[in-house]
Write a protein that holds these residues in place. Structure first.
Motif, PDB file in Angstrom:
ATOM      1  N   TRP A  32      -8.646  43.027  68.363  1.00  0.00           N
ATOM      2  CA  TRP A  32      -8.174  43.754  69.544  1.00  0.00           C
ATOM      3  C   TRP A  32      -8.528  43.031  70.840  1.00  0.00           C
ATOM      4  O   TRP A  32      -7.836  43.186  71.851  1.00  0.00           O
ATOM      5  N   THR A  33      -9.580  42.223  70.819  1.00  0.00           N
ATOM      6  CA  THR A  33      -9.862  41.375  71.974  1.00  0.00           C
ATOM      7  C   THR A  33      -8.699  40.422  72.217  1.00  0.00           C
ATOM      8  O   THR A  33      -8.248  40.241  73.357  1.00  0.00           O
ATOM      9  N   SER A  34      -8.190  39.829  71.147  1.00  0.00           N
ATOM     10  CA  SER A  34      -7.048  38.917  71.274  1.00  0.00           C
ATOM     11  C   SER A  34      -5.808  39.657  71.761  1.00  0.00           C
ATOM     12  O   SER A  34      -5.096  39.181  72.657  1.00  0.00           O
ATOM     13  N   VAL A  35      -5.534  40.822  71.183  1.00  0.00           N
ATOM     14  CA  VAL A  35      -4.353  41.603  71.562  1.00  0.00           C
ATOM     15  C   VAL A  35      -4.439  42.039  73.023  1.00  0.00           C
ATOM     16  O   VAL A  35      -3.490  41.865  73.810  1.00  0.00           O
ATOM     17  N   LEU A  36      -5.582  42.609  73.402  1.00  0.00           N
ATOM     18  CA  LEU A  36      -5.731  43.100  74.774  1.00  0.00           C
ATOM     19  C   LEU A  36      -5.699  41.963  75.784  1.00  0.00           C
ATOM     20  O   LEU A  36      -5.157  42.122  76.887  1.00  0.00           O
ATOM     21  N   SER A  37      -6.268  40.803  75.433  1.00  0.00           N
ATOM     22  CA  SER A  37      -6.254  39.684  76.377  1.00  0.00           C
ATOM     23  C   SER A  37      -4.831  39.223  76.651  1.00  0.00           C
ATOM     24  O   SER A  37      -4.497  38.844  77.779  1.00  0.00           O
ATOM     25  N   VAL A  38      -3.970  39.260  75.638  1.00  0.00           N
ATOM     26  CA  VAL A  38      -2.561  38.886  75.823  1.00  0.00           C
ATOM     27  C   VAL A  38      -1.864  39.890  76.745  1.00  0.00           C
ATOM     28  O   VAL A  38      -1.131  39.507  77.661  1.00  0.00           O
ATOM     29  N   ILE A  39      -2.100  41.187  76.509  1.00  0.00           N
ATOM     30  CA  ILE A  39      -1.491  42.218  77.368  1.00  0.00           C
ATOM     31  C   ILE A  39      -1.977  42.079  78.798  1.00  0.00           C
ATOM     32  O   ILE A  39      -1.193  42.121  79.759  1.00  0.00           O
ATOM     33  N   ILE A  40      -3.277  41.889  78.968  1.00  0.00           N
ATOM     34  CA  ILE A  40      -3.863  41.751  80.310  1.00  0.00           C
ATOM     35  C   ILE A  40      -3.274  40.535  81.018  1.00  0.00           C
ATOM     36  O   ILE A  40      -2.901  40.603  82.196  1.00  0.00           O
ATOM     37  N   GLY A  41      -3.201  39.408  80.320  1.00  0.00           N
ATOM     38  CA  GLY A  41      -2.650  38.199  80.931  1.00  0.00           C
ATOM     39  C   GLY A  41      -1.219  38.395  81.388  1.00  0.00           C
ATOM     40  O   GLY A  41      -0.856  38.009  82.505  1.00  0.00           O
ATOM     41  N   PHE A  42      -0.398  39.020  80.544  1.00  0.00           N
ATOM     42  CA  PHE A  42       1.010  39.239  80.884  1.00  0.00           C
ATOM     43  C   PHE A  42       1.153  40.161  82.089  1.00  0.00           C
ATOM     44  O   PHE A  42       1.894  39.867  83.034  1.00  0.00           O
ATOM     45  N   VAL A  43       0.436  41.284  82.075  1.00  0.00           N
ATOM     46  CA  VAL A  43       0.586  42.280  83.143  1.00  0.00           C
ATOM     47  C   VAL A  43       0.025  41.763  84.461  1.00  0.00           C
ATOM     48  O   VAL A  43       0.683  41.839  85.513  1.00  0.00           O
ATOM     49  N   LEU A  44      -1.177  41.211  84.443  1.00  0.00           N
ATOM     50  CA  LEU A  44      -1.799  40.734  85.681  1.00  0.00           C
ATOM     51  C   LEU A  44      -1.001  39.615  86.343  1.00  0.00           C
ATOM     52  O   LEU A  44      -0.898  39.543  87.574  1.00  0.00           O
ATOM     53  N   ALA A  45      -0.431  38.738  85.536  1.00  0.00           N
ATOM     54  CA  ALA A  45       0.210  37.542  86.075  1.00  0.00           C
ATOM     55  C   ALA A  45       1.488  37.844  86.831  1.00  0.00           C
ATOM     56  O   ALA A  45       1.910  37.054  87.676  1.00  0.00           O
ATOM     57  N   SER A  46       2.130  38.966  86.560  1.00  0.00           N
ATOM     58  CA  SER A  46       3.424  39.243  87.184  1.00  0.00           C
ATOM     59  C   SER A  46       3.316  39.490  88.682  1.00  0.00           C
ATOM     60  O   SER A  46       4.325  39.478  89.381  1.00  0.00           O
ATOM     61  N   ALA A  47       2.100  39.686  89.199  1.00  0.00           N
ATOM     62  CA  ALA A  47       1.939  40.058  90.604  1.00  0.00           C
ATOM     63  C   ALA A  47       2.018  38.896  91.580  1.00  0.00           C
ATOM     64  O   ALA A  47       2.515  39.057  92.691  1.00  0.00           O
ATOM     65  N   PHE A  48       1.527  37.704  91.196  1.00  0.00           N
ATOM     66  CA  PHE A  48       1.274  36.695  92.217  1.00  0.00           C
ATOM     67  C   PHE A  48       2.546  36.208  92.912  1.00  0.00           C
ATOM     68  O   PHE A  48       2.576  36.064  94.134  1.00  0.00           O
ATOM     69  N   SER A  49       3.604  35.958  92.150  1.00  0.00           N
ATOM     70  CA  SER A  49       4.857  35.531  92.769  1.00  0.00           C
ATOM     71  C   SER A  49       5.360  36.584  93.743  1.00  0.00           C
ATOM     72  O   SER A  49       5.817  36.269  94.849  1.00  0.00           O
ATOM     73  N   ALA A  50       5.273  37.864  93.329  1.00  0.00           N
ATOM     74  CA  ALA A  50       5.716  38.953  94.197  1.00  0.00           C
ATOM     75  C   ALA A  50       4.879  39.018  95.465  1.00  0.00           C
ATOM     76  O   ALA A  50       5.396  39.255  96.563  1.00  0.00           O
ATOM     77  N   ILE A  51       3.567  38.793  95.340  1.00  0.00           N
ATOM     78  CA  ILE A  51       2.681  38.839  96.508  1.00  0.00           C
ATOM     79  C   ILE A  51       3.029  37.725  97.497  1.00  0.00           C
ATOM     80  O   ILE A  51       3.120  37.954  98.704  1.00  0.00           O
ATOM     81  N   VAL A  52       3.231  36.503  96.994  1.00  0.00           N
ATOM     82  CA  VAL A  52       3.532  35.366  97.875  1.00  0.00           C
ATOM     83  C   VAL A  52       4.856  35.576  98.602  1.00  0.00           C
ATOM     84  O   VAL A  52       4.953  35.397  99.822  1.00  0.00           O
ATOM     85  N   VAL A  53       5.908  35.974  97.865  1.00  0.00           N
ATOM     86  CA  VAL A  53       7.222  36.170  98.488  1.00  0.00           C
ATOM     87  C   VAL A  53       7.177  37.336  99.470  1.00  0.00           C
ATOM     88  O   VAL A  53       7.752  37.267 100.564  1.00  0.00           O
ATOM     89  N   TYR A  54       6.492  38.415  99.113  1.00  0.00           N
ATOM     90  CA  TYR A  54       6.325  39.559 100.013  1.00  0.00           C
ATOM     91  C   TYR A  54       5.676  39.115 101.325  1.00  0.00           C
ATOM     92  O   TYR A  54       6.127  39.463 102.427  1.00  0.00           O
TER      93      TYR A  54
END
Length: 407
Positions: free
Chosen positions: A316-338
């Motif tokens: 579950w550490t492996s599973v959760l780390s993948v979910i966390i990486g996917f969800v967290l990463a989607s923000a940065f491009s939006a933040i920069v363009v915003y």
């Protein structure tokens, strides 16, 4: 590394027309970012090797990251601010030359101070690369800013994910001197950056005399300044947590689950691969539904998973780390363009500020978390950091300036 003709900066379709999406240039920016961040990811990937070879403490490991991140973060906004007003297209390959010197030096260092010097040189190369290449991607976007920023950013995430695998295959079995092989990637990247510089120069020549972009959101300067502070706080929360993974995840897995160094690197690759995928989707989705919605989902949405991570088994550490990486990463491009939409005409400065904040917060966090790990243990670090995404609630303070686009 083979590349398609579509990604070549010298492609004939690369017209310097800012109103047209020039995908060959956008893809070349992503390719350059892939190589740049692949090289940079070698540094944290060989931390266990450096720690063993030189008898380093966790605090010293954190100081290596701090040196790299601070040299990268402090210079980026100033380079962006200067080149917004005085464009210098050929800074692109010049920055990569600095990275080349740093990575080759890292292969042959003999002491902790020289490790810090090599890390600083790689950081200086990064300080030029990010604001300038991000600017070129935006100029080639044809108005699809989220798509261009995500494509640029996902190249970096892919490079960061591939780097540990190559380090595990090339450096860990054969020794530190094999870091020098990564200099070949830097040489190739210099060629890609030179091609981008030629396109950028042509674009500048064709754009002479055009009016500077002006704000259309109708917000006061005070409201814009407040929004930028909120965005900085969101970057702070995101990258403190990200730093705990990128700098110490391998140590966490080795200590808690008794994994080998090579096996821990594979788990890190899974996390970083998820980060790349999340980044890719974040920008285009922001073009469609608005940047603020993506920021909401990305940072606050990761909180349930980060809070659970310290208390689960290896699977579950492996599973959760993948979910966390996917969800967290989607923000940065939006933040920069915003942020770039809040302060038009300052594309390089804004990119430099936010990439600088990313590196700066990551570096400070790495040093601080290393000290905490020495004192309290690496598992304690993950318990504390799990609360950081809760700061995503600050998104409620951002003004809604986005318009939905049909792309």
């Amino acid at each position: 590394m083979a590349t398609s003709n579509a990604a070549s900066p010298a492609a004939p379709s690369a017209s310097p027309n800012a109103q047209t999406l020039v995908m060959s240039i956008v893809l070349s920016c992503g390719l350059a970012h892939l190589i740049n961040d692949l090289i940079q990811s070698v540094l944290p990937s060989i931390y266990p090797l450096l720690k063993a070879n030189y008898g380093l403490t966790f605090t010293q490991v954190g100081l290596i990251t701090l040196t790299f991140q601070v040299t990268a973060s402090l210079l980026q906004p100033w380079i962006g601010f200067y080149t917004d007003r005085h464009p210098k297209p050929f800074l692109l390959p010049a920055g990569m030359v600095c990275t080349l010197v740093g990575i080759v030096m890292l292969a042959f260092v003999t002491s902790f101070p020289t490790i810090l010097l090599a890390s600083a040189l790689i950081g200086i190369g990064s300080s030029t690369f990010h604001p300038e290449t991000s600017r070129v991607a935006r100029l080639a976007s044809g108005g699809r800013f989220g798509l261009a920023q995500s494509t640029f950013q996902v190249g970096g995430n892919a490079g960061t994910a591939i780097g540990p695998l190559l380090a595990a295959a090339i450096i860990i079995p054969f020794g530190q001197t094999h870091v020098a092989w990564f200099g070949l990637f830097a040489v190739f990247a210099i060629g890609v950056q030179y091609g981008l510089s030629l396109w950028y120069r042509n674009h500048l020549n064709s754009a002479k005399g055009k009016k500077r972009a002006e704000a259309s959101h109708g917000l006061s300067r005070r409201r814009v300044a407040w929004a930028l502070v909120v965005l900085a706080m969101l970057v702070f929360s995101k990258y403190i947590y990200m730093s705990s993974i990128t700098s110490y995840y391998t140590f966490y897995l080795i200590e808690k689950f008794d994994l080998s160094v090579a096996s821990s690197q594979l788990h890190l690759f899974l996390f970083l691969g998820a980060v790349a995928a999340g980044t890719f989707f974040g920008g285009p989705i922001g073009d469609r539904i608005g940047r603020k919605a993506v920021i909401w989902f990305s940072i606050l949405g990761a909180a349930p998973f980060t809070l659970a991570l310290p208390y689960v088994d290896l699977f579950w550490t492996s599973v959760l780390s993948v979910i966390i990486g996917f969800v967290l990463a989607s923000a940065f491009s939006a933040i920069v363009v915003y942020a770039q939409e809040l302060v038009p005409g300052n594309v390089g400065m804004i990119a430099g500020v936010f990439f600088g904040l990313m590196f700066g917060f990551s570096g400070i966090a790495a040093a601080a978390l290393g000290s905490v790990a020495d004192a309290k243990g690496i598992e304690f670090v993950y318990g504390v950091c799990s609360f950081m995404p809760l700061l995503g609630i600050l998104t409620i303070l951002l003004p809604s300036t986005d318009k939905k686009h049909s792309v």
